[in-house]
Design a protein around this motif. Structure first.
Motif, PDB file in Angstrom:
ATOM      1  N   VAL A 145       0.816  -1.217   0.000  1.00 26.56           N
ATOM      2  CA  VAL A 145       0.000   0.000   0.000  1.00 26.56           C
ATOM      3  C   VAL A 145       0.849   1.267   0.000  1.00 26.56           C
ATOM      4  N   ASN A 146       2.094   1.172   0.453  1.00 30.18           N
ATOM      5  CA  ASN A 146       2.965   2.345   0.514  1.00 30.18           C
ATOM      6  C   ASN A 146       4.005   2.386  -0.598  1.00 30.18           C
ATOM      7  N   THR A 147       3.880   1.512  -1.595  1.00 35.65           N
ATOM      8  CA  THR A 147       4.802   1.511  -2.720  1.00 35.65           C
ATOM      9  C   THR A 147       4.530   2.721  -3.605  1.00 35.65           C
ATOM     10  N   SER A 148       5.570   3.477  -3.918  1.00 38.91           N
ATOM     11  CA  SER A 148       5.401   4.671  -4.744  1.00 38.91           C
ATOM     12  C   SER A 148       5.383   4.301  -6.226  1.00 38.91           C
ATOM     13  N   ALA A 149       4.988   5.261  -7.059  1.00 44.08           N
ATOM     14  CA  ALA A 149       4.974   5.047  -8.506  1.00 44.08           C
ATOM     15  C   ALA A 149       6.362   4.706  -9.021  1.00 44.08           C
ATOM     16  N   GLU A 150       7.382   5.425  -8.566  1.00 40.57           N
ATOM     17  CA  GLU A 150       8.747   5.175  -9.011  1.00 40.57           C
ATOM     18  C   GLU A 150       9.218   3.777  -8.603  1.00 40.57           C
ATOM     19  N   PHE A 153       7.406   1.189 -10.747  1.00 42.99           N
ATOM     20  CA  PHE A 153       7.891   1.215 -12.129  1.00 42.99           C
ATOM     21  C   PHE A 153       9.248   0.535 -12.251  1.00 42.99           C
ATOM     22  N   CYS A 154      10.103   0.738 -11.267  1.00 41.26           N
ATOM     23  CA  CYS A 154      11.420   0.083 -11.272  1.00 41.26           C
ATOM     24  C   CYS A 154      11.283  -1.435 -11.196  1.00 41.26           C
ATOM     25  N   LEU A 155      10.269  -1.916 -10.462  1.00 39.08           N
ATOM     26  CA  LEU A 155      10.017  -3.356 -10.390  1.00 39.08           C
ATOM     27  C   LEU A 155       9.460  -3.892 -11.706  1.00 39.08           C
ATOM     28  N   GLY A 156       8.725  -3.030 -12.415  1.00 37.28           N
ATOM     29  CA  GLY A 156       8.143  -3.437 -13.691  1.00 37.28           C
ATOM     30  C   GLY A 156       6.865  -4.231 -13.555  1.00 37.28           C
ATOM     31  N   ARG A 157       6.337  -4.312 -12.341  1.00 37.02           N
ATOM     32  CA  ARG A 157       5.113  -5.077 -12.122  1.00 37.02           C
ATOM     33  C   ARG A 157       4.430  -4.594 -10.841  1.00 37.02           C
ATOM     34  N   GLY A 158       3.126  -4.859 -10.770  1.00 36.94           N
ATOM     35  CA  GLY A 158       2.352  -4.434  -9.614  1.00 36.94           C
ATOM     36  C   GLY A 158       0.880  -4.648  -9.866  1.00 36.94           C
TER      37      GLY A 158
END
Length: 256
Positions: A145-150, A153-158
């Motif tokens: 829930v606290n994962t930012s957009a950046e 995006f770095c993970l490439g998945r969500g």
């Protein structure tokens, strides 16, 4: 339906709920039925983004907290939403969850060609959404829930929250006012998130998770700058120990 279970009894439980679809230009809600347990000291009002909130407190010990909301939604679906007298300025600027870092900035620069600058706000948002769809994958369990957009995006998945946050970050990078929207849609079985984009006095809806424009299969709960403004359940309590939360959504189409 949302259900929280506590390892040990929770007491002095104060909660705020945002899971009540409003009647507005997008949808009309009738026959609403709300059940909250425990349900002591319940009050209702709107927050600063005009979302309907229910506030409550339960002082007695309880091992379970549940909320069930039912009703009929008549969704218009294809009409843009008039901004009325609303100030779109709060939705122009990034939040801590929708800030472009180096990787998103690089992606934006590569994506936005010279012809991109001649597009309308909505056309830009659709273009960015299409580009995101080609470079991001839906994979549950890798973000929180606290994962930012950046970070996402770095993970490439969500998940849908990440898709919405990334599109918001890219749109705001392009100076397009945009909102995070929480709600549900037919076929999901859980809550969902998408975006609204401002253009010529209207708010237009896009679903970056499914790379499509929203239609009458979407029902809105709340709107805000990011997911934190639209949290379905917030609260504090004493005790409780470890806790689990289950959310189940059932949407059935009724033809008339």
């Amino acid at each position: 339906m949302m259900q929280m279970s506590f390892e040990f009894p929770a007491v002095d439980h104060h909660f705020t709920l945002r899971c009540f679809p409003p009647s507005d230009a997008w949808q009309k809600i009738t026959g609403e039925n709300v059940e909250i347990s425990p349900n002591k000291f319940i009050s209702s009002q709107t927050d600063s983004f005009s979302n309907r909130c229910v506030y409550g407190k339960s002082s007695s010990p309880h091992n379970q907290f549940s909320v069930e909301v039912g009703g009929v939604a008549e969704v218009y679906g294809t009409n843009p939403l008039s901004s009325g007298d609303e100030n779109e300025s709060p939705f122009r600027y990034p939040t801590s969850l929708t800030q472009c870092g180096k990787n998103l900035c690089d992606f934006y620069e590569k994506t936005s060609s010279s012809s991109f600058q001649n597009l309308s706000n909505f056309q830009k948002a659709e273009f960015l959404m299409n580009s995101l769809s080609e470079n991001f994958s839906y994979v549950p369990g890798v973000t929180g829930v606290n994962t930012s957009a950046e970070e996402a995006f770095c993970l490439g998945r969500g998940v849908c929250q990440d898709y919405a946050h990334i599109l918001l970050a890219l749109c705001r990078k392009s100076r397009i006012p945009c909102k995070y929207v929480a709600g549900m849609m037919i076929g999901e079985g859980a809550t969902h998130a998408w975006t609204e984009v401002f253009e010529d006095g209207k708010w237009l809806l896009l679903d970056p998770t499914h790379n499509r424009r929203c239609d009458d299969s979407y029902i809105v709960f709340s709107r805000g700058r990011d997911a934190r403004d639209c949290s379905i359940n917030q609260g504090v309590f004493t005790g409780g120990g470890r806790q689990t939360q289950k959310i189940r959504v059932f949407v059935e189409e009724i033809r008339r």
